[in-house]
Design a protein around this motif. Structure first.
Motif, PDB file in Angstrom:
ATOM      1  N   UNK A  80       0.842  -1.195   0.000  1.00  0.00           N
ATOM      2  CA  UNK A  80       0.000   0.000   0.000  1.00  0.00           C
ATOM      3  C   UNK A  80       0.878   1.246   0.000  1.00  0.00           C
ATOM      4  N   UNK A  81       0.634   2.120  -0.950  1.00  0.00           N
ATOM      5  CA  UNK A  81       1.386   3.374  -1.064  1.00  0.00           C
ATOM      6  C   UNK A  81       0.646   4.500  -0.347  1.00  0.00           C
ATOM      7  N   UNK A  82      -0.672   4.586  -0.567  1.00  0.00           N
ATOM      8  CA  UNK A  82      -1.490   5.611   0.081  1.00  0.00           C
ATOM      9  C   UNK A  82      -2.853   5.030   0.430  1.00  0.00           C
ATOM     10  N   UNK A  83      -3.416   5.539   1.510  1.00  0.00           N
ATOM     11  CA  UNK A  83      -4.742   5.113   1.936  1.00  0.00           C
ATOM     12  C   UNK A  83      -5.586   6.340   2.248  1.00  0.00           C
ATOM     13  N   UNK A  84      -6.867   6.279   1.883  1.00  0.00           N
ATOM     14  CA  UNK A  84      -7.760   7.433   2.036  1.00  0.00           C
ATOM     15  C   UNK A  84      -9.083   6.993   2.671  1.00  0.00           C
ATOM     16  N   UNK A  85      -9.478   7.693   3.719  1.00  0.00           N
ATOM     17  CA  UNK A  85     -10.783   7.503   4.325  1.00  0.00           C
ATOM     18  C   UNK A  85     -11.613   8.755   4.098  1.00  0.00           C
ATOM     19  N   UNK A  86     -12.733   8.614   3.408  1.00  0.00           N
ATOM     20  CA  UNK A  86     -13.628   9.743   3.140  1.00  0.00           C
ATOM     21  C   UNK A  86     -14.684   9.772   4.237  1.00  0.00           C
ATOM     22  N   UNK A  87     -14.712  10.838   5.017  1.00  0.00           N
ATOM     23  CA  UNK A  87     -15.655  10.937   6.137  1.00  0.00           C
ATOM     24  C   UNK A  87     -16.595  12.112   5.896  1.00  0.00           C
ATOM     25  N   UNK A  88     -17.766  11.823   5.368  1.00  0.00           N
ATOM     26  CA  UNK A  88     -18.724  12.890   5.074  1.00  0.00           C
ATOM     27  C   UNK A  88     -19.476  13.321   6.338  1.00  0.00           C
ATOM     28  N   UNK A  89     -20.145  12.385   6.987  1.00  0.00           N
ATOM     29  CA  UNK A  89     -20.862  12.718   8.220  1.00  0.00           C
ATOM     30  C   UNK A  89     -20.647  11.671   9.301  1.00  0.00           C
TER      31      UNK A  89
ATOM     32  N   UNK B 161      -4.459   9.503   4.607  1.00  0.00           N
ATOM     33  CA  UNK B 161      -5.242  10.733   4.518  1.00  0.00           C
ATOM     34  C   UNK B 161      -6.690  10.516   4.952  1.00  0.00           C
ATOM     35  N   UNK B 162      -7.210  11.493   5.691  1.00  0.00           N
ATOM     36  CA  UNK B 162      -8.643  11.646   5.885  1.00  0.00           C
ATOM     37  C   UNK B 162      -9.117  12.687   4.883  1.00  0.00           C
ATOM     38  N   UNK B 163     -10.209  12.417   4.209  1.00  0.00           N
ATOM     39  CA  UNK B 163     -10.773  13.369   3.255  1.00  0.00           C
ATOM     40  C   UNK B 163     -12.116  13.811   3.831  1.00  0.00           C
ATOM     41  N   UNK B 164     -12.239  15.107   4.128  1.00  0.00           N
ATOM     42  CA  UNK B 164     -13.382  15.576   4.923  1.00  0.00           C
ATOM     43  C   UNK B 164     -14.017  16.828   4.314  1.00  0.00           C
ATOM     44  N   UNK B 165     -15.300  17.048   4.583  1.00  0.00           N
ATOM     45  CA  UNK B 165     -15.951  18.296   4.150  1.00  0.00           C
ATOM     46  C   UNK B 165     -15.289  19.494   4.824  1.00  0.00           C
ATOM     47  N   UNK B 166     -15.318  20.627   4.167  1.00  0.00           N
ATOM     48  CA  UNK B 166     -14.676  21.837   4.701  1.00  0.00           C
ATOM     49  C   UNK B 166     -15.195  22.187   6.094  1.00  0.00           C
ATOM     50  N   UNK B 167     -16.495  21.991   6.314  1.00  0.00           N
ATOM     51  CA  UNK B 167     -17.082  22.388   7.595  1.00  0.00           C
ATOM     52  C   UNK B 167     -16.668  21.484   8.751  1.00  0.00           C
ATOM     53  N   UNK B 168     -15.983  20.368   8.449  1.00  0.00           N
ATOM     54  CA  UNK B 168     -15.545  19.462   9.522  1.00  0.00           C
ATOM     55  C   UNK B 168     -14.044  19.617   9.813  1.00  0.00           C
ATOM     56  N   UNK B 169     -13.427  20.658   9.295  1.00  0.00           N
ATOM     57  CA  UNK B 169     -11.981  20.808   9.471  1.00  0.00           C
ATOM     58  C   UNK B 169     -11.605  20.927  10.948  1.00  0.00           C
TER      59      UNK B 169
END
Length: 414
Positions: free
Chosen positions: A321-330, A355-363
């Protein structure tokens, strides 16, 4: 029997019912079980080491209940019984050390239990301690540890149970809960082909009845005020379903950007095992990703958890694994951190970017979580990317990026 069967089928056929929107085809529900189990382990460890604290806020128990309350409206108020109410001294598991230890021992024993009688015995023992303010709300935690043996418990579920079975069981009573459980298990066994061995299905049915979102014969004769209330509840549920669909579409879009970039940079790309049939606009993930996660040197539970990470980039033709991404919307940022941490701890000698990928409002929320001492102690370097940054720079990274390090240009460190 026929009447109840019709109620069950009406519940299943409603596209906006808990069954349709939460119980089936919901990857967040599946992810929650692992996160909550691991969270409960942390609660037990904190109580053992004396680091649990004397308040719900900021405790490991808060993390567990946060993961639970995100599981559809069925569990919306699950955290309330655990808030520390100083004036009432309830629930008495924060400042009373003996009660705190008893609660920790109860959770630890339930975690390792394998038989129904072991769980019931622990419930009875906890009930006999008469810990002020600590009632059957605990069952909502136990459900996520033993979903085929322990049904969840809240006001709407009790109300639905009493309406459906013409009973008068009480909300705060462990005795009432155990009686309810026996009836629920018996009924579920009768209708298992229509429902599920997972008691979340029948609990959702009781919730829908108790919240007046599914009317049965005994509650069908409503006056105008009650009808208005039901109409408002159904409108609210419809709005929630639409909102969830929008969030799911946004989650899929962010996954697509990550898949597209990984593919453009020359990596093998894998999406979460339950997302492989998804598509964004006219692009199907199955055409951009390898079919499945390659075998890794990890135990099966850990491998299954890694397989639920939203997007993985691997070196071409390998399982590295080179990179891992978790998308957390809500959903819970904490549960996403746990999955990334599992990957890092399982393969400590492989360099990677997480990386965590998150909505701007959850920064602010993601910064708070990544700065928690318990997370920092793991020494797992997790960065985060905002939705707007990923969307804006996706095409440029595809065109000008050379490897995974391009993502650090749009990422931030807490």
């Amino acid at each position: 029997m026929t009447e109840l069967l019709n109620v069950v089928r009406q519940y299943k056929q409603d596209p906006e019912s808990v069954y349709s929107t939460w119980f089936i085809n919901n990857e967040d529900r599946l992810k929650a079980f692992r996160s909550i189990r691991r969270g409960v382990l942390t609660v037990v460890q904190d109580i053992k080491t004396g680091s649990f604290g004397n308040d719900f806020k900021g405790s490991s128990l808060e993390f567990v209940l946060t993961c639970i309350t995100e599981q559809k409206q069925v569990f919306e108020g699950a955290a309330h019984p655990f808030y520390w109410k100083p004036k009432l001294r309830i629930p008495d598991i924060y400042e009373n050390e003996a009660n705190k230890v008893a609660f920790g021992q109860f959770l630890e024993t339930c975690l390792s239990a394998t038989k129904e009688e072991q769980l019931v015995k622990q419930i009875i023992k906890l009930s006999e301690r008469n810990i002020k303010g600590l009632g059957p709300a605990v069952a909502s935690i136990l459900y996520f540890l033993h979903p085929t043996l322990i049904p969840p418990f809240n006001t709407a579920i009790v109300n639905g149970f009493n309406l459906l079975f013409n009973e008068k069981q009480k909300l705060g009573s462990w005795t009432s809960y155990l009686k309810m459980r026996e009836v629920i298990l018996h009924t579920n066994a009768q209708y298992r082909t229509e429902l599920s061995t997972d008691l979340g299905a029948i609990a959702g049915l009781l919730f829908e009845i108790g919240a007046n979102k599914l009317l049965i014969e005994s509650s069908a004769a409503l006056d105008d005020t009650q009808k208005t209330k039901v109409e408002k509840l159904l409108k609210k549920r419809h709005a929630e379903v639409l909102s969830e669909q929008q969030e799911e579409d946004l989650h899929t879009e962010m996954q697509y950007h990550l898949v597209k970039i990984g593919h453009a940079l020359g990596y093998d790309v894998v999406v979460a095992s339950n997302d492989r049939s998804k598509a964004y606009q006219d692009s199907k993930f199955s055409f951009l990703c390898i079919p499945c996660l390659p075998k890794m040197e990890a135990d099966q539970d850990t491998f299954n958890t890694i397989g639920l990470i939203d997007v993985l980039w691997l070196e071409k033709g390998t399982n590295r694994v080179v990179s891992a991404f978790e998308v957390e919307k809500s959903t819970s940022i904490y549960s996403g951190i746990l999955r990334l941490s599992d990957l890092a701890v399982s393969f400590p000698h492989n360099l990677r970017t997480l990386f965590l990928v998150v909505p701007n409002q959850r920064e602010k929320e993601v910064i708070l979580q990544l700065k928690r001492p318990s997370i920092k102690q793991q020494n797992v370097p997790i960065q985060y990317i905002l939705f707007s940054e990923l969307r804006q720079h996706c095409d440029a990274i595809c065109k000008f990026g050379t490897d995974h390090n391009a993502m650090t240009k749009i990422a931030k460190v807490a």
